[in-house]
Motif scaffolding. Sequence first.
Motif, PDB file in Angstrom:
ATOM      1  N   UNK A 133      41.262  28.497  19.138  1.00 48.01           N
ATOM      2  CA  UNK A 133      42.395  29.298  18.683  1.00 48.01           C
ATOM      3  C   UNK A 133      41.952  30.652  18.147  1.00 48.01           C
ATOM      4  N   UNK A 134      40.910  30.666  17.323  1.00 48.38           N
ATOM      5  CA  UNK A 134      40.489  31.942  16.738  1.00 48.38           C
ATOM      6  C   UNK A 134      39.846  32.832  17.807  1.00 48.38           C
ATOM      7  N   UNK A 135      39.158  32.241  18.768  1.00 47.82           N
ATOM      8  CA  UNK A 135      38.571  33.038  19.853  1.00 47.82           C
ATOM      9  C   UNK A 135      39.660  33.713  20.679  1.00 47.82           C
ATOM     10  N   UNK A 136      40.683  32.960  21.047  1.00 46.62           N
ATOM     11  CA  UNK A 136      41.766  33.514  21.851  1.00 46.62           C
ATOM     12  C   UNK A 136      42.620  34.485  21.039  1.00 46.62           C
ATOM     13  N   UNK A 137      42.862  34.138  19.773  1.00 43.68           N
ATOM     14  CA  UNK A 137      43.710  34.990  18.934  1.00 43.68           C
ATOM     15  C   UNK A 137      43.071  36.351  18.712  1.00 43.68           C
ATOM     16  N   UNK A 138      41.777  36.365  18.441  1.00 46.46           N
ATOM     17  CA  UNK A 138      41.113  37.644  18.186  1.00 46.46           C
ATOM     18  C   UNK A 138      40.972  38.470  19.465  1.00 46.46           C
ATOM     19  N   UNK A 139      40.800  37.795  20.600  1.00 38.86           N
ATOM     20  CA  UNK A 139      40.754  38.518  21.873  1.00 38.86           C
ATOM     21  C   UNK A 139      42.110  39.155  22.170  1.00 38.86           C
ATOM     22  N   UNK A 174      40.461  24.613  16.636  1.00 38.79           N
ATOM     23  CA  UNK A 174      40.537  25.789  15.773  1.00 38.79           C
ATOM     24  C   UNK A 174      39.615  26.888  16.303  1.00 38.79           C
ATOM     25  N   UNK A 175      38.428  26.497  16.758  1.00 44.17           N
ATOM     26  CA  UNK A 175      37.510  27.469  17.338  1.00 44.17           C
ATOM     27  C   UNK A 175      38.094  28.146  18.559  1.00 44.17           C
ATOM     28  N   UNK A 198      32.560  27.992  15.035  1.00 48.30           N
ATOM     29  CA  UNK A 198      31.577  27.233  15.808  1.00 48.30           C
ATOM     30  C   UNK A 198      30.612  26.462  14.936  1.00 48.30           C
ATOM     31  N   UNK A 199      30.160  27.098  13.859  1.00 55.83           N
ATOM     32  CA  UNK A 199      29.223  26.435  12.951  1.00 55.83           C
ATOM     33  C   UNK A 199      29.884  25.274  12.211  1.00 55.83           C
ATOM     34  N   UNK A 200      31.157  25.428  11.865  1.00 52.06           N
ATOM     35  CA  UNK A 200      31.874  24.341  11.190  1.00 52.06           C
ATOM     36  C   UNK A 200      31.981  23.130  12.113  1.00 52.06           C
ATOM     37  N   UNK A 201      32.315  23.362  13.365  1.00 47.78           N
ATOM     38  CA  UNK A 201      32.399  22.250  14.315  1.00 47.78           C
ATOM     39  C   UNK A 201      31.045  21.555  14.460  1.00 47.78           C
ATOM     40  N   UNK A 211      43.050  19.424   5.973  1.00 48.81           N
ATOM     41  CA  UNK A 211      43.999  20.423   5.481  1.00 48.81           C
ATOM     42  C   UNK A 211      43.435  21.835   5.655  1.00 48.81           C
ATOM     43  N   UNK A 212      42.137  22.017   5.375  1.00 51.82           N
ATOM     44  CA  UNK A 212      41.515  23.336   5.557  1.00 51.82           C
ATOM     45  C   UNK A 212      41.487  23.724   7.027  1.00 51.82           C
ATOM     46  N   UNK A 213      41.163  22.772   7.892  1.00 49.44           N
ATOM     47  CA  UNK A 213      41.127  23.068   9.328  1.00 49.44           C
ATOM     48  C   UNK A 213      42.511  23.428   9.855  1.00 49.44           C
ATOM     49  N   UNK A 214      43.522  22.715   9.382  1.00 52.43           N
ATOM     50  CA  UNK A 214      44.884  23.018   9.806  1.00 52.43           C
ATOM     51  C   UNK A 214      45.279  24.419   9.365  1.00 52.43           C
ATOM     52  N   UNK A 215      44.863  24.802   8.164  1.00 51.31           N
ATOM     53  CA  UNK A 215      45.167  26.141   7.672  1.00 51.31           C
ATOM     54  C   UNK A 215      44.429  27.196   8.492  1.00 51.31           C
ATOM     55  N   UNK A 216      43.211  26.914   8.915  1.00 58.47           N
ATOM     56  CA  UNK A 216      42.490  27.846   9.790  1.00 58.47           C
ATOM     57  C   UNK A 216      43.250  28.044  11.098  1.00 58.47           C
ATOM     58  N   UNK A 217      43.813  26.969  11.626  1.00 56.02           N
ATOM     59  CA  UNK A 217      44.637  27.082  12.824  1.00 56.02           C
ATOM     60  C   UNK A 217      45.864  27.941  12.578  1.00 56.02           C
TER      61      UNK A 217
END
Length: 220
Positions: free
Chosen positions: A26-32, A23-24, A133-136, A88-94
Motif C-alpha cells: 500500500x505505501x509503495x503504491x500510494x507514494x508512487x 501495508x508495504x 519492508x523491515x517491519x515485515x 492496530x499499528x499495522x492497520x493504522x499504517x494502512x
Amino acid sequence: MRKVFQAELHQIGEGLVEISSLVGEAISKATAAFASADLQQAQEVIAADARIDFLQNDLDERAIDVLALQGPVASDLRMIVGSLRMSASLERMGDLARHIAQLTRLRFPNTVIPTSLTGTFAELARLDILIAGKVTELLDTRDLALVADITGAKAEISKLHKSVFTTMAAPQWQETPATTVDVTLASRYFERFGDHGVSVARKVSYLVTGEWQPEDFLAG
C-alpha cells in the motif's frame, strides 16, 4: 491441546506478516501515485485498504478467542496481547497509506507537492517503504538487528518532517493556502507512518526479550 494452542499462535504470527506485507504494498503504491498524480493507482490503494481492515479484525477476533479459551500465561500471553496492539499499528499504517492516496485523488490531475519539496517527499517515501519492508521482515524472522534499521530510518523521517515546516515558514514560501494545508497533511502522514513502524518494532523487541525498551534506547 498444547499443539492446537501453538498452531493458533503460529497462525496469529503469520497473520501479522500478511497484514504487514499488504501495508508495504500500500505505501509503495500510494507514494508512487502521490509522486506522479496517478489516479488509477491511488484508487487501487484506497480500495485495497478494506482488505487490511478485514484481516486486522479477523486476527483480533482469533487472538481474543485464544485469550478466552486457552488462558495463556507468561510469554504466550505477552505474544497474544502484543499481537493485538501490533495489528492496530499495522492497520493504522494502512490507513495512512490510504490518506496519501486520497490526497493524490483530491488534487488530480495536479501533483500534491510543489517542485521545491519534491526531493524531500521522495526521500520520505523511500524511508517509509524501507520501514514497511523491515517491519515485515522483523515480524517474520524476529531478528532484532532490524529494529535499529527501523528506528534509524524514523530518525531521518523526523528530520525531514521538521525541514518541511522550516521551508513553509520561510519568507520564500509563496504557495497557496490549499497547497500549504496539503503539504502539512502529507508530511504528517509520512511521519506518522514511520511512528507506527517503530511502535511495531518496539513490541517485537519486547516479545523477544521480555524487556520494554524506551525509544531513545532503540534508536541508539
